[in-house]
Design an enzyme around this catalytic site. Sequence first.
Site, mmCIF file in Angstrom:
data_model
loop_
_atom_site.group_PDB
_atom_site.id
_atom_site.type_symbol
_atom_site.label_atom_id
_atom_site.label_comp_id
_atom_site.label_asym_id
_atom_site.label_seq_id
_atom_site.Cartn_x
_atom_site.Cartn_y
_atom_site.Cartn_z
ATOM 1 N N CYS A 144 -28.482 202.375 62.327
ATOM 2 C CA CYS A 144 -28.844 203.784 62.425
ATOM 3 C C CYS A 144 -27.647 204.633 62.842
ATOM 4 O O CYS A 144 -26.801 204.199 63.606
ATOM 5 C CB CYS A 144 -29.971 204.058 63.412
ATOM 6 S SG CYS A 144 -31.506 203.276 62.972
ATOM 7 N N LYS A 193 -24.095 197.654 59.207
ATOM 8 C CA LYS A 193 -22.805 197.118 59.642
ATOM 9 C C LYS A 193 -22.697 197.026 61.164
ATOM 10 O O LYS A 193 -21.950 196.212 61.688
ATOM 11 C CB LYS A 193 -21.681 198.004 59.106
ATOM 12 C CG LYS A 193 -20.325 197.360 59.278
ATOM 13 C CD LYS A 193 -19.321 197.877 58.316
ATOM 14 C CE LYS A 193 -18.017 197.141 58.438
ATOM 15 N NZ LYS A 193 -18.065 195.784 57.862
HETATM 16 C C1 F6R Z 1 -20.917 189.877 57.500
HETATM 17 C C2 F6R Z 1 -20.837 190.837 58.574
HETATM 18 C C3 F6R Z 1 -21.614 190.565 59.808
HETATM 19 C C4 F6R Z 1 -20.778 190.942 61.051
HETATM 20 C C5 F6R Z 1 -21.614 190.744 62.324
HETATM 21 C C6 F6R Z 1 -20.800 191.013 63.569
HETATM 22 O O1 F6R Z 1 -20.122 190.262 56.434
HETATM 23 O O2 F6R Z 1 -20.187 191.838 58.477
HETATM 24 O O3 F6R Z 1 -22.012 189.235 59.866
HETATM 25 O O4 F6R Z 1 -19.636 190.146 61.072
HETATM 26 O O5 F6R Z 1 -22.723 191.602 62.293
HETATM 27 O O6 F6R Z 1 -20.321 192.318 63.598
HETATM 28 P P1 F6R Z 1 -19.154 192.751 64.574
HETATM 29 O O7 F6R Z 1 -17.920 192.022 64.176
HETATM 30 O O8 F6R Z 1 -19.044 194.231 64.408
HETATM 31 O O9 F6R Z 1 -19.576 192.365 65.954
#
Ligand code: F6R
Length: 610
Positions: A2, A605
């Site tokens: 969000c 993301k």
């Molecule tokens: C896969 C992807 C997710 C992130 C995960 C951790 O391509 O992007 O698996 O790697 O949600 O996110 P961060 O690194 O932001 O803690």
Amino acid sequence: MCGITGIVTSNLDNIGELLVKCSSKLTYRGYDSVGVAAVHNGRVDLRKDVGTIEHVNRLLGLSRMKGDRGIAQLRWATYGAPTKANAQPHFGCDEVFYGAHNGNIHNYVEYKKELIDTGHIIRSENDGELCVHAVDKYYEETGDMFEAVQLSTQDLKGAYAYAVGRADKQEIYAVKMGSSLVAGIANNATIVSSDLPSVLPLTNNVIYLADGEMLVLTPDYVKVFRIEDGKQLERPSQISNVDAHAAEKGGYPHFMLKEINEQPKVARDVIGILESPMCEEWLRLLEKASRHYLVACGSSYNASIVGTYYFNRLAGIPMFHAIGGQFQPMYGATMDENSLCLLVSQSGETKDILNVLNLIKNENYGKALGVLNVIGSTLMFQSDSYIPMACGYEVSVPATKTYYSQSIIFAYLAARLGERNGHIDSSEAKAFISRLRDDLPSLTQTTIDRTGILAKNLARTLTDVKDLYCLGYGFTDGVAREGALKIKEICYNHCEGMYSSEFKHGPLSIVTKNYPVIFVTTTEDSWMVINHINEVKARHGRTIVVGELEETLEPYVKNKQDYLVVPKSEILINPILDVIPLQLLSYYLSVDLGINPDLPRNLSKTLTVD
Ligand code: F6R
């Protein structure tokens, strides 16, 4: 997950246009539904529906909305299905209060009941609506917006941020209680948002906030207050040097392809950071600790697995790696004040990681070293020190360049530590580091150039495949898992990533004629991987190989495109390069399947929820 954006301006004409332009930069956070509430002549115009911002804008003319203040929200569904009713912003009991949140309200069930019992009309199953009602409730009692917002945080339990306004008030109020929030000051307009990319189209004059703080925005100022006692805080704005255009595709059909192609630059930039004087502090933290942990989620976790091999091989340091949510039950009791936790997170906002950070702080469990990409994130502000991944924006939902940067960071730190603690010869460490600095960027470029076309051709042969494996051995363990994650995430195929010697302990039974199994290998381990390839070949499976060109491997691939050949380098560089053909394969397969790899269904993301 969000994204909220609130804008207050002195211009009555273009609030819709501004909110659409700015909040569309948060698409990576959620694209289940979109809404805009704009106040025009003392009336709240609220438009929302299911779909991406482009879709809902076309449907409801969001960018044509008039007014001098408003709030937009892009949703990634958690509480309540992605429906129009659950889309945000929400009204309070009548059409006077409007607001939206990011995060989770944990006491949703009890609090909703309490509000309904006291006469509130709740229209959705979404927890964000409760934020607006909490303010509505306390405004009824106090007749004061500031106090109502302040008091609302006593009722709302969870990790969240929200923005709220009232039809008859010129200000927008926002609170930060565990989810990210950043503000910006432009000429005759101010903005508050979940993340910097949506602030930058308006201004690069920004204010970062801490948890437990609230904001009041007018066209002329942003005032910051401590929620607990209402005290106004001095929070000077700062100029962000992040490039606003970095969040554009720059001629590529998708952000993902752009970001894969940025990896040679990432190698140069991250090595530049690692070679700066700041590295001394990171090395000291690593040296002082008696026990080391690597904690991350998703792709960052896969890179941490690769990192564990580097720290073992080059520095002789055992790294206990765990996924964020697993950390406390698995290793919590082994922590003490001499521990060091490397918390690895692109966004620096992943809730599972911030939970570990809080555990470390609350229990005095030693130091936290953040490894992060988003400057201004919670992880950055709250870690004892942090290493920037130096990737710029990663807009596409699947991580690519940040995973790559993390592998380089671990390889580099392990070599420097190994040199200092004598685990490897100084000459060996120096030679490896100079190869990272001098050769890796061009090797990465060659890998992209050479494997791109092969991956594209291979993808075409896999469009009917629904199920496959991606296996690694030794250093390529994390690489194979990362390849499998990419294929699952953006192709919606079941692809399991696992250790290749484990395959025979059960999963081998899945192999029938032409069943595809991808093997990722370094030159050092290919002799062993060949055994595992043979086990699949003997069952008439289809074997696909990622690695350097080796005569011993060639007989096991049927077609040219089934061998994704990376350029010749060395065993310790192999794992960094090997992921690239897998990124490209997943990208082309996703496109062939008619999926937008930048915005895979059901995902966000930045995962700021448990
Ligand atoms: C896969 C992807 C997710 C992130 C995960 C951790 O391509 O992007 O698996 O790697 O949600 O996110 P961060 O690194 O932001 O803690």
